[in-house]
Design an enzyme around this catalytic site. Structure first.
Site, PDB file in Angstrom:
ATOM      1  N   HIS A  48     -25.321 -33.755 -26.931  1.00  0.00           N
ATOM      2  CA  HIS A  48     -26.766 -33.801 -26.656  1.00  0.00           C
ATOM      3  C   HIS A  48     -27.006 -33.944 -25.153  1.00  0.00           C
ATOM      4  CE1 HIS A  48     -27.641 -35.307 -30.884  1.00  0.00           C
ATOM      5  NE2 HIS A  48     -26.390 -35.682 -30.765  1.00  0.00           N
ATOM      6  N   THR A  50     -29.935 -36.154 -22.879  1.00  0.00           N
ATOM      7  CA  THR A  50     -30.890 -37.232 -23.192  1.00  0.00           C
ATOM      8  C   THR A  50     -32.334 -36.833 -22.923  1.00  0.00           C
ATOM      9  OG1 THR A  50     -30.652 -38.104 -20.962  1.00  0.00           O
ATOM     10  CG2 THR A  50     -29.212 -39.050 -22.668  1.00  0.00           C
ATOM     11  N   GLU A 115     -24.188 -38.329 -26.121  1.00  0.00           N
ATOM     12  CA  GLU A 115     -25.356 -38.036 -25.289  1.00  0.00           C
ATOM     13  C   GLU A 115     -24.920 -37.896 -23.836  1.00  0.00           C
ATOM     14  OE1 GLU A 115     -28.570 -37.606 -25.867  1.00  0.00           O
ATOM     15  OE2 GLU A 115     -28.900 -38.360 -27.914  1.00  0.00           O
ATOM     16  N   ASP A 163     -31.085 -29.009 -27.361  1.00  0.00           N
ATOM     17  CA  ASP A 163     -30.126 -29.612 -26.436  1.00  0.00           C
ATOM     18  C   ASP A 163     -28.706 -29.432 -26.954  1.00  0.00           C
ATOM     19  OD1 ASP A 163     -30.895 -31.576 -28.521  1.00  0.00           O
ATOM     20  OD2 ASP A 163     -29.590 -32.977 -27.459  1.00  0.00           O
TER      21      ASP A 163
HETATM   22 ZN   LIG Z   1     -30.065 -34.246 -29.256  1.00  0.00          ZN
END
Ligand SMILES: [Zn+2]
Length: 255
Positions: A48, A50, A115, A163
């Site tokens: 991901h 953030t 993340e 993302d």
């Molecule tokens: Zn995400």
């Protein structure tokens, strides 16, 4: 009689305490524990960004909530490469939300979420990607995760998430052995090749075909068009070939 009552009470206590320390035994069945088990292991890794300005801000959100509710991830990597762990690997972190990959729903239950401190519009720093590669080497090795099963949040939730952004260096990851990337030299695409079927073989959820195409383009072409582009079939054919050439592995949910 009193002694019998006392014994019964003691036995009850023993059973209750056995249940309290062992994994919860269901009173509907007789508990016959087997030693042949282990903590649940993740099967894939979801990356991901953030979409925030600082790792400190992201840490706070990942320990509390965002506008949509309580969220978390197993790891956060700062722009400077510093790694933070927020959730134990055998626990289910709340990072993927409604999601599907290779026909499997509930990706949170089978994945490690990582993340990356990045606002979504900037390139990812070298230090951060180097740090991610170190973590990927550790996780895939230690947890036995198949290295090609490193994907983005946008890949597993194409209608809801985008993302990591087009700036994410998937090719660099693949050069290090994680995730998939089309090879330079590719076999010709056979007549009648079904690109939609290949997109599904790679793992994409086709319930919203245009969203799946945008996710595929974001990951493999660094752009986000929602319709087929020149060259897509060649890329998908090669990815499908790579998957077929993988050494025999247990299925995503196998032991
Ligand atoms: Zn995400």
């Amino acid at each position: 009689m009193k002694v019998l009552h006392l014994l019964a009470a003691l036995l009850c206590l023993l059973v209750v305490s056995a249940c309290a320390t062992a994994p919860p035994c269901n009173p509907l069945a007789d508990w016959h524990p087997s030693p042949n088990h282990e903590p649940r292991r993740a099967r894939m890794i979801v990356i991901h960004h953030t979409a925030m300005r600082s790792a400190e801000g992201a840490l706070l959100v990942l320990q509390t909530r965002n506008s949509g509710g309580r969220v978390s991830a197993h790891y956060l990597i700062g722009e400077d490469g510093r790694r933070y762990q927020l959730v134990a690997e055998q626990e289910r972190a709340w990072h993927a939300g409604p999601s599907r990959w290779s026909g499997i729903d509930d990706i949170n239950s089978i994945s490690i979420g990582i993340e990356l401190d990045n606002d979504g519009s900037e390139p990812f720093s070298d230090a951060q990607i180097e740090s991610l590669l170190v973590l990927l080497a550790d996780l895939t090795e230690r947890l036995g995760i198949q290295p090609h099963l490193v994907v983005g949040h946008g890949d597993v939730a194409p209608t809801k998430k985008d993302d990591p952004s087009v700036h994410f260096p998937w090719q660099r990851l693949a050069q290090a052995g994680y995730g998939l990337w089309p090879r330079e030299v590719r076999a010709p695409v056979p007549a009648g090749f079904d690109a939609w079927a290949a997109l599904r073989v790679v793992g994409y959820d086709l319930r919203d075909p245009e969203a799946a195409l945008a996710a595929f383009h974001r990951h493999f072409r660094g752009r986000e068009e929602r319709e087929w582009l020149e060259g897509d079939a060649a890329i998908l054919h090669d990815l499908q070939m790579q998957l077929m050439e993988l050494p025999a592995q247990p299925a995503i949910l196998g032991r």
